[in-house]
Design an enzyme around this catalytic site. Structure first.
Site, PDB file in Angstrom:
ATOM      1  NE  ARG A  59      29.440 -25.258   3.844  1.00  0.00           N
ATOM      2  CZ  ARG A  59      29.057 -26.530   3.801  1.00  0.00           C
ATOM      3  NH1 ARG A  59      28.938 -27.146   2.625  1.00  0.00           N
ATOM      4  NH2 ARG A  59      28.780 -27.202   4.898  1.00  0.00           N
ATOM      5  CG  HIS A  60      34.119 -27.385   3.881  1.00  0.00           C
ATOM      6  ND1 HIS A  60      33.660 -26.701   4.975  1.00  0.00           N
ATOM      7  CD2 HIS A  60      33.176 -28.314   3.580  1.00  0.00           C
ATOM      8  CE1 HIS A  60      32.491 -27.207   5.343  1.00  0.00           C
ATOM      9  NE2 HIS A  60      32.177 -28.180   4.512  1.00  0.00           N
ATOM     10  CB  CYS A  64      53.395 -32.227  23.356  1.00  0.00           C
ATOM     11  SG  CYS A  64      52.144 -30.934  23.305  1.00  0.00           S
ATOM     12  N   GLY A  65      52.308 -33.260  25.884  1.00  0.00           N
ATOM     13  CA  GLY A  65      51.486 -33.480  27.078  1.00  0.00           C
ATOM     14  C   GLY A  65      50.040 -33.081  26.845  1.00  0.00           C
ATOM     15  CB  THR A  66      48.402 -29.915  26.475  1.00  0.00           C
ATOM     16  OG1 THR A  66      49.408 -29.180  25.765  1.00  0.00           O
ATOM     17  CG2 THR A  66      48.610 -29.753  27.974  1.00  0.00           C
ATOM     18  N   GLY A  67      49.143 -31.511  23.707  1.00  0.00           N
ATOM     19  CA  GLY A  67      48.931 -31.380  22.261  1.00  0.00           C
ATOM     20  C   GLY A  67      48.931 -29.915  21.831  1.00  0.00           C
ATOM     21  CB  ILE A  68      48.361 -26.791  23.726  1.00  0.00           C
ATOM     22  CG1 ILE A  68      46.955 -27.237  24.147  1.00  0.00           C
ATOM     23  CG2 ILE A  68      48.347 -25.298  23.412  1.00  0.00           C
ATOM     24  CD1 ILE A  68      46.485 -26.662  25.491  1.00  0.00           C
ATOM     25  N   GLY A  69      51.212 -27.156  22.721  1.00  0.00           N
ATOM     26  CA  GLY A  69      52.478 -26.534  22.315  1.00  0.00           C
ATOM     27  C   GLY A  69      52.965 -27.048  20.972  1.00  0.00           C
ATOM     28  CG  ASP A  98      56.742 -32.960  24.429  1.00  0.00           C
ATOM     29  OD1 ASP A  98      55.929 -33.903  24.508  1.00  0.00           O
ATOM     30  OD2 ASP A  98      56.611 -31.904  25.073  1.00  0.00           O
ATOM     31  CG  HIS A  99      59.446 -34.643  27.893  1.00  0.00           C
ATOM     32  ND1 HIS A  99      59.706 -33.498  27.165  1.00  0.00           N
ATOM     33  CD2 HIS A  99      58.899 -34.227  29.064  1.00  0.00           C
ATOM     34  CE1 HIS A  99      59.349 -32.440  27.884  1.00  0.00           C
ATOM     35  NE2 HIS A  99      58.851 -32.861  29.037  1.00  0.00           N
ATOM     36  CG  HIS A 118      34.016 -28.968   7.894  1.00  0.00           C
ATOM     37  ND1 HIS A 118      33.053 -28.306   8.623  1.00  0.00           N
ATOM     38  CD2 HIS A 118      33.394 -30.037   7.333  1.00  0.00           C
ATOM     39  CE1 HIS A 118      31.899 -28.941   8.497  1.00  0.00           C
ATOM     40  NE2 HIS A 118      32.084 -30.008   7.735  1.00  0.00           N
TER      41      HIS A 118
HETATM   42  C1  RB5 Z   1      56.057 -30.627  28.697  1.00  0.00           C
HETATM   43  O1  RB5 Z   1      56.131 -30.646  30.071  1.00  0.00           O
HETATM   44  C2  RB5 Z   1      54.739 -30.011  28.251  1.00  0.00           C
HETATM   45  O2  RB5 Z   1      54.766 -28.646  28.502  1.00  0.00           O
HETATM   46  C3  RB5 Z   1      54.484 -30.296  26.793  1.00  0.00           C
HETATM   47  O3  RB5 Z   1      54.465 -31.656  26.572  1.00  0.00           O
HETATM   48  C4  RB5 Z   1      53.185 -29.764  26.241  1.00  0.00           C
HETATM   49  O4  RB5 Z   1      52.093 -30.094  27.036  1.00  0.00           O
HETATM   50  C5  RB5 Z   1      53.203 -28.355  25.843  1.00  0.00           C
HETATM   51  O5  RB5 Z   1      52.248 -27.789  25.285  1.00  0.00           O
END
Ligand code: RB5
Length: 150
Positions: A132-133, A65-70, A8-9, A98
């Site tokens: 096992r993995h 993404c910003g955090t990689g989480i979303g 994403d951006h 693993h």
């Molecule tokens: C975008 O602002 C931000 O929310 C996205 O890049 C990401 O960090 C979401 O998990």
């Protein structure tokens, strides 16, 4: 090896750095966007890269993404995708050995480009160990099967 890459951006600049790095290493990739720093929704990119990998059109995916989480949460909704959000080389290696991770997620606002490139190299150069993995990864597929709707 062919890689699907997307962001994403919030991960756009890191994606750019990683694409340059892959080019230098002669590793084939296709950019699934985004293509500017204009705001987009990370689930759209996570889904596009995840589906391409799950369909077997690409060997692996890299998403930022910003955090990689979303973007990793989004990609992990697709059956067959095992996206690993990594901020260190130990996790990157273990996610391949693993968990047979087929998508690597990175957070541009969390790690710098130097570390990100080391993580990418470590991840691409590590192999699934099976044994096992393998049994555990099969159990992940069984969970997906239980909740699959179509
Ligand atoms: C975008 O602002 C931000 O929310 C996205 O890049 C990401 O960090 C979401 O998990």
């Amino acid at each position: 090896m062919k890689i699907a890459i997307g962001s994403d951006h919030g991960g756009f600049l890191l994606k750019d750095e990683i694409m340059k790095h892959l080019k230098e290493k002669n590793i084939d990739f296709v950019d699934f966007g985004c293509f500017t720093t204009e705001s987009v929704d990370y689930p759209d990119i996570g889904q596009a890269v995840g589906e391409a990998v799950a369909r077997g059109e690409y060997d692996k995916g890299i998403i930022c993404c910003g955090t990689g989480i979303g973007i990793s949460i989004s990609a992990n909704k697709i059956p067959g995708v095992r996206a690993a959000l990594c901020g260190d080389c130990f996790s990157a290696k273990a996610s391949r050995e693993h968990n047979d991770a087929n998508v690597l997620a990175l957070g541009e606002r969390v790690i710098g480009p130097g570390l990100a490139k080391m993580i990418v190299d470590t991840w691409l150069n590590s192999e699934f160990q099976g044994g096992r993995h393998g049994r555990r990864v099969e159990k992940i597929a069984k969970i997906e099967e239980k909740y699959r709707r179509n």
